[in-house]
Design an enzyme around this catalytic site. Structure first.
Site, PDB file in Angstrom:
ATOM      1  N   GLU A 411       0.830  -1.198   0.000  1.00 22.86           N
ATOM      2  CA  GLU A 411       0.000   0.000   0.000  1.00 22.86           C
ATOM      3  C   GLU A 411       0.869   1.254   0.000  1.00 22.86           C
ATOM      4  O   GLU A 411       0.451   2.300  -0.490  1.00 22.86           O
ATOM      5  CB  GLU A 411      -0.944  -0.002   1.210  1.00 22.86           C
ATOM      6  CG  GLU A 411      -2.105   0.972   1.083  1.00 22.86           C
ATOM      7  CD  GLU A 411      -3.181   0.752   2.131  1.00 22.86           C
ATOM      8  OE1 GLU A 411      -4.168   0.054   1.843  1.00 22.86           O
ATOM      9  OE2 GLU A 411      -3.024   1.277   3.262  1.00 22.86           O
ATOM     10  N   HIS A 442       6.465 -26.629   2.490  1.00 18.15           N
ATOM     11  CA  HIS A 442       5.626 -27.651   1.870  1.00 18.15           C
ATOM     12  C   HIS A 442       4.522 -27.035   1.006  1.00 18.15           C
ATOM     13  O   HIS A 442       3.570 -27.725   0.647  1.00 18.15           O
ATOM     14  CB  HIS A 442       5.026 -28.552   2.947  1.00 18.15           C
ATOM     15  CG  HIS A 442       6.057 -29.390   3.645  1.00 18.15           C
ATOM     16  ND1 HIS A 442       6.410 -30.647   3.219  1.00 18.15           N
ATOM     17  CD2 HIS A 442       6.840 -29.125   4.723  1.00 18.15           C
ATOM     18  CE1 HIS A 442       7.352 -31.137   4.012  1.00 18.15           C
ATOM     19  NE2 HIS A 442       7.633 -30.225   4.928  1.00 18.15           N
ATOM     20  N   LYS A 571     -13.974   1.476  -4.061  1.00 13.28           N
ATOM     21  CA  LYS A 571     -14.968   1.898  -3.058  1.00 13.28           C
ATOM     22  C   LYS A 571     -16.036   2.780  -3.686  1.00 13.28           C
ATOM     23  O   LYS A 571     -17.235   2.638  -3.403  1.00 13.28           O
ATOM     24  CB  LYS A 571     -14.279   2.699  -1.946  1.00 13.28           C
ATOM     25  CG  LYS A 571     -13.447   1.913  -0.974  1.00 13.28           C
ATOM     26  CD  LYS A 571     -13.050   2.906   0.104  1.00 13.28           C
ATOM     27  CE  LYS A 571     -12.026   2.401   1.044  1.00 13.28           C
ATOM     28  NZ  LYS A 571     -11.652   3.432   2.006  1.00 13.28           N
TER      29      LYS A 571
END
Length: 607
Positions: A411, A442, A571
């Site tokens: 960000e 793994h 948004k």
């Protein structure tokens, strides 16, 4: 505006096809082809102040000279390399804890290190750091200072914003947090029906969630175990619903963390929590008057909205616009951390960060841990074309650290426009990912070891475990040390052949078939970060180190690391789409894909 490709000249004489290293000229400067091929859409108005630096030109030459040199050759030539390319910072604690950085397993030599340090000098890093620490408005697009360092200023030296010392206000909020958290921890703070608080639910998102979640998980050994902490961030109703099912609401405190008290996700969840409390009381015939004030507190600056919600102003904990969300765990946003681990341990967290602040501001460049970490990152991102960076904590308590650093780094530095308003001419922030300990081995280490992308890694470990169970920690740390070595040295075909023959394989055909699959080219870079033990002070130091690393990289690239406009567009569109999500409604004002998806939702969501 001309296409970026129109301004490029591929040096075919040094192209990969001819066995060399391709470069592309922008003006008079050659940038590695693997870097520039990713910079689609960058035009003639690109900001070239970085790539015009003499040190940048020198680094390009050094990359061409040394970029293909195996890291292990550096070790073969220098038996003291591990010691020469490492730095230890004392954290000043009674337990003699420290932060140790080993960056020797990188494609770095003395020439490259000097050139990187000159780049930092040319880009004015020291002056920029001083501007930050002086409270200047370095967040230029929002015209704000960036002063989270004031929140952990344990020296209490005055720090000024617009001529006013902010430390009295910082200390006042810290004292308010101390008083309240102690009441919760001791059981003095009671819910509406008289029960002591045993559950704390933090409702926030982004920086109001990631920091507190990460820190409370990391510091569980220091927590008050009869208090259970829960975190709700996602606006998906499932998140709040599952938490509400797991708590005794009569013994629950909800912390609503939103600077503006208008964040859609946070307020939606907070309203659902308030409704659940009031419905519970009504269903039992209990007078609900005053109940919200007993079960909700706010971390906000919007007094009016907080009062409208029903929260007592005395239980509103303030912070300031010079505290960015992803840097806010040191502020009132850290209230759930303090409730969990107590005031003294929270101060230790602040102190660890302050130690690194002082180190960052005062240590010589060649011994400056955040600076070195940032410069090694720039070397790999901008000259090797690395677009990802792995955070690999070998301590289960740090399992949320990669997610926290995703926000901090991505960000902050995920931007393609410089402070000048021009587009960048280089790669900027990398993709951050990671997983705790051997779980990652793994899952995705296969790609790090043998994939086609170069992925620099940070391995983070503690010498002493908080849980001494048998040989667990020795086994765990043997993997930690082995992975950094394996990534660096690899395994040659001749080593694979000898290994197969020693295992009893006699068929030359089978051996030759397996050779390419079991060969590791090595030369995969990593930094190793070690602490003595994971304490609040050590955690504070680690986080501050990464904050300052991000600062340095953003300053080198010339971008504003402290705004986040990329969060806004989705948004805004969501607000226009929300009224369109109604059963049976058909929409046609978007693109054909979005129209079809919304219409499918409206057709089926009510069934």
């Amino acid at each position: 505006m001309s296409s970026y490709l129109d301004d490029l000249r591929i040096d075919l004489a040094a192209s990969p096809a001819s066995g060399g290293s391709a470069s592309i000229a922008v003006g008079s400067f050659n940038i590695p082809y693997e870097v520039t091929r990713r910079l689609k859409g960058v035009g003639a108005d690109a900001d070239t102040t970085l790539t015009s630096c003499a040190s940048w030109t020198q680094l390009q030459k050094l990359y061409e000279q040394y970029g293909d040199e195996p890291i292990k050759k550096h070790f073969e030539a220098d038996s003291e390399r591990g010691q020469r390319y490492s730095v230890k910072v004392s954290l000043g604690s009674k337990d003699e804890n420290f932060l140790f950085l080993d960056y020797s397993k990188s494609h770095i030599n003395d020439e490259i290190k000097c050139a990187l340090l000159r780049l930092a000098e040319e880009r004015g890093i020291r002056q920029f750091v001083q501007s930050v620490f002086r409270g200047e408005r370095v967040n230029t697009t929002e015209n704000r200072p960036v002063l989270h360092i004031a929140l952990r200023n344990r020296s209490n030296r005055p720090i000024y914003v617009d001529g006013k010392d902010v430390m009295p206000a910082v200390n006042k909020v810290l004292d308010q947090m101390r008083s309240f958290s102690e009441k919760v921890r001791t059981g003095e703070w009671k819910g509406h029906t008289g029960k002591a608080i045993r559950h704390v639910v933090n409702i926030g998102i982004g920086g109001s969630d990631l920091g507190p979640v990460m820190a409370t998980e990391a510091l569980k050994p220091f927590s008050q175990r009869d208090l259970s902490l829960h975190f709700v961030s996602n606006v998906d109703g499932t998140h709040i619903a599952e938490v509400l099912k797991s708590i005794d609401i009569e013994a629950t405190l909800f912390i609503v963390a939103s600077k503006t008290f208008t964040t859609q996700e946070t307020i939606t969840n907070a309203l659902s929590a308030r409704r659940a409390l009031l419905d519970y009381l009504r269903s039992r015939g209990i007078d609900e008057k005053g109940s919200v004030a007993k079960h909700f507190v706010a971390l906000s600056t919007n007094n009016q909205k907080v009062k409208e919600f029903g929260i007592d102003e005395e239980n509103m904990f303030q912070f300031w616009d010079w505290v960015g969300g992803r840097y806010s765990m040191w502020s009132a946003i850290g209230l759930p951390i303090m409730i969990s681990i107590g005031y003294e341990n929270f101060v230790e967290l602040l102190t660890g960060a302050h130690v690194i602040d002082e180190h960052f501001a005062n240590a010589p460049p060649e011994q400056n841990v955040p600076l070195l970490l940032a410069l090694v990152g720039v070397w790999y991102i901008n000259f090797f074309g690395a677009v990802t960076h792995a955070i690999l904590p070998y301590d289960q308590y740090l399992w949320r650290l990669p997610a926290y650093l995703q926000q901090l780094d991505m960000e902050s530095n995920g931007k393609y426009v410089t402070r000048s308003g021009k587009t960048v001419s280089t790669l900027t922030g990398p993709i951050i990912f990671g997983e705790a300990g051997t779980n990652g081995q793994h899952a995705f280490y296969q790609l790090i070891h043998q994939g086609t992308n170069l992925i620099p890694c940070d391995f983070i470990g503690a010498i002493q475990s908080q849980n001494k169970i048998g040989d667990h920690h020795k086994i765990f740390m043997s993997n930690f040390f082995a992975q950094t070595e394996a990534l660096m040295i690899g395994k040659s075909p001749s080593e694979v052949r000898r290994e197969l023959e020693a295992a009893g394989e006699r068929s030359a055909e089978k051996i030759n078939a397996l050779l390419p699959h079991k060969t590791f080219i090595g030369g995969r870079p990593s930094n190793t970060l070690l602490i003595k033990s994971l304490t609040p002070r050590a955690l504070g130091a680690i986080i501050a180190m990464y904050e300052h690393k991000v600062l340095v990289q953003g300053a080198i690239w010339g971008i504003d690391s402290y705004d986040q406009w990329g969060v806004e567009l989705g948004k805004v569109l969501a607000k226009s789409i929300l009224p369109q999500l109604r059963p049976g409604m058909r929409v046609n004002n978007h693109d054909s894909s979005t129209n079809g998806l919304i219409n499918m939702f409206n057709e089926l969501s009510h069934l």
